[in-house]
Write an enzyme that holds these catalytic residues in place. Structure first.
Site, PDB file in Angstrom:
ATOM      1  N   ASP A 226       0.843  -1.193   0.000  1.00  0.00           N
ATOM      2  CA  ASP A 226       0.000   0.000   0.000  1.00  0.00           C
ATOM      3  C   ASP A 226       0.883   1.249   0.000  1.00  0.00           C
ATOM      4  OD1 ASP A 226      -3.187   0.577   1.025  1.00  0.00           O
ATOM      5  OD2 ASP A 226      -1.731   2.209   1.244  1.00  0.00           O
ATOM      6  N   ILE A 227       0.482   2.239  -0.760  1.00  0.00           N
ATOM      7  CA  ILE A 227       1.282   3.469  -0.883  1.00  0.00           C
ATOM      8  C   ILE A 227       1.253   4.296   0.410  1.00  0.00           C
ATOM      9  CG2 ILE A 227      -0.518   5.013  -1.797  1.00  0.00           C
ATOM     10  CD1 ILE A 227       1.558   5.888  -3.937  1.00  0.00           C
TER      11      ILE A 227
ATOM     12  N   VAL B 107     -10.778   3.293  -3.252  1.00  0.00           N
ATOM     13  CA  VAL B 107     -10.459   2.798  -4.598  1.00  0.00           C
ATOM     14  C   VAL B 107     -11.485   1.723  -4.948  1.00  0.00           C
ATOM     15  CG1 VAL B 107      -8.749   1.663  -6.053  1.00  0.00           C
ATOM     16  CG2 VAL B 107      -8.001   3.310  -4.304  1.00  0.00           C
TER      17      VAL B 107
ATOM     18  N   HIS C 194     -10.135  -4.981  -3.365  1.00  0.00           N
ATOM     19  CA  HIS C 194      -8.803  -5.237  -2.794  1.00  0.00           C
ATOM     20  C   HIS C 194      -8.945  -5.722  -1.368  1.00  0.00           C
ATOM     21  CE1 HIS C 194      -9.806  -0.929  -2.320  1.00  0.00           C
ATOM     22  NE2 HIS C 194      -9.216  -1.006  -1.140  1.00  0.00           N
TER      23      HIS C 194
HETATM   24  P1  DGP Z   1      -9.612   1.579   0.551  1.00  0.00           P
HETATM   25  O1  DGP Z   1      -9.859   2.666   1.539  1.00  0.00           O
HETATM   26  O2  DGP Z   1     -10.012   0.210   1.120  1.00  0.00           O
HETATM   27  O3  DGP Z   1     -10.217   1.845  -0.792  1.00  0.00           O
HETATM   28  O4  DGP Z   1      -8.025   1.524   0.388  1.00  0.00           O
HETATM   29  C1  DGP Z   1      -7.357   1.901  -0.767  1.00  0.00           C
HETATM   30  C2  DGP Z   1      -5.888   1.809  -0.472  1.00  0.00           C
HETATM   31  O5  DGP Z   1      -5.180   1.922  -1.686  1.00  0.00           O
HETATM   32  C3  DGP Z   1      -5.343   2.918   0.440  1.00  0.00           C
HETATM   33  O6  DGP Z   1      -4.844   2.320   1.640  1.00  0.00           O
HETATM   34  C4  DGP Z   1      -4.224   3.570  -0.350  1.00  0.00           C
HETATM   35  C5  DGP Z   1      -3.958   2.592  -1.468  1.00  0.00           C
HETATM   36  N1  DGP Z   1      -3.595   3.193  -2.731  1.00  0.00           N
HETATM   37  C6  DGP Z   1      -4.284   4.137  -3.427  1.00  0.00           C
HETATM   38  N2  DGP Z   1      -3.653   4.450  -4.565  1.00  0.00           N
HETATM   39  C7  DGP Z   1      -2.547   3.650  -4.600  1.00  0.00           C
HETATM   40  C8  DGP Z   1      -1.492   3.513  -5.553  1.00  0.00           C
HETATM   41  O7  DGP Z   1      -1.432   4.150  -6.602  1.00  0.00           O
HETATM   42  N3  DGP Z   1      -0.518   2.607  -5.257  1.00  0.00           N
HETATM   43  C9  DGP Z   1      -0.547   1.854  -4.118  1.00  0.00           C
HETATM   44  N4  DGP Z   1       0.457   0.994  -3.908  1.00  0.00           N
HETATM   45  N5  DGP Z   1      -1.525   1.965  -3.196  1.00  0.00           N
HETATM   46  C10 DGP Z   1      -2.501   2.861  -3.450  1.00  0.00           C
END
Ligand code: DGP
Length: 119
Positions: free
Chosen positions: A35-36, A101, A105
């Protein structure tokens, strides 16, 4: 026939390798990457390559896929040294859950103590 790729979806692009994201696991159906914005020392996202917006869009046909996502979480938890310590798996689903997102996931979180109930 359900849509398989959404060209506007950031996770579809990650799964397609557009950003060169390091995959901790990959198969024809699933990829996993860090996660970023990590919320714990280990914070990994396990996603299907196919564009499914959220848990409530799943059908019985997806049961094998979801089972495999849990297996992948176990494999990665072992690799991260979390098997004995414990870890948390989370699917956020929809606006009130905090889902940001809209590509399915599974969060794998570990390496610290978590509170219950979650905030
Ligand atoms: P949620 O709230 O369940 O939709 O979590 C989405 C997660 O995705 C959040 O913890 C941050 C992560 N995230 C969003 N954009 C990116 C990205 O471009 N790359 C990565 N590695 N993680 C991302």
């Amino acid at each position: 026939m359900r849509q398989t790729i959404n060209t506007d979806c950031i996770f579809c692009k990650i799964a397609a390798g557009e950003f060169g994201t390091e995959f901790l696991y990959e198969s024809p159906e699933i990829v996993a990457f860090r996660d970023i914005h990590p919320k714990a020392p280990t914070h990994i996202l396990i996603i299907p390559r196919r564009h499914i917006p959220k848990v409530s869009d799943l059908t019985e046909e997806d049961e094998k896929l979801i089972g495999r996502m849990i297996t992948v979480a176990n494999i990665l938890a072992e690799q991260e040294g979390l098997r004995e310590r414990g870890f948390r798996l989370i699917f956020n689903c929809g606006r009130e859950s905090g889902q940001e997102v809209f590509h399915l996931h599974l969060h794998l979180l570990g390496g610290r103590l978590f509170n219950w109930p979650p905030g």
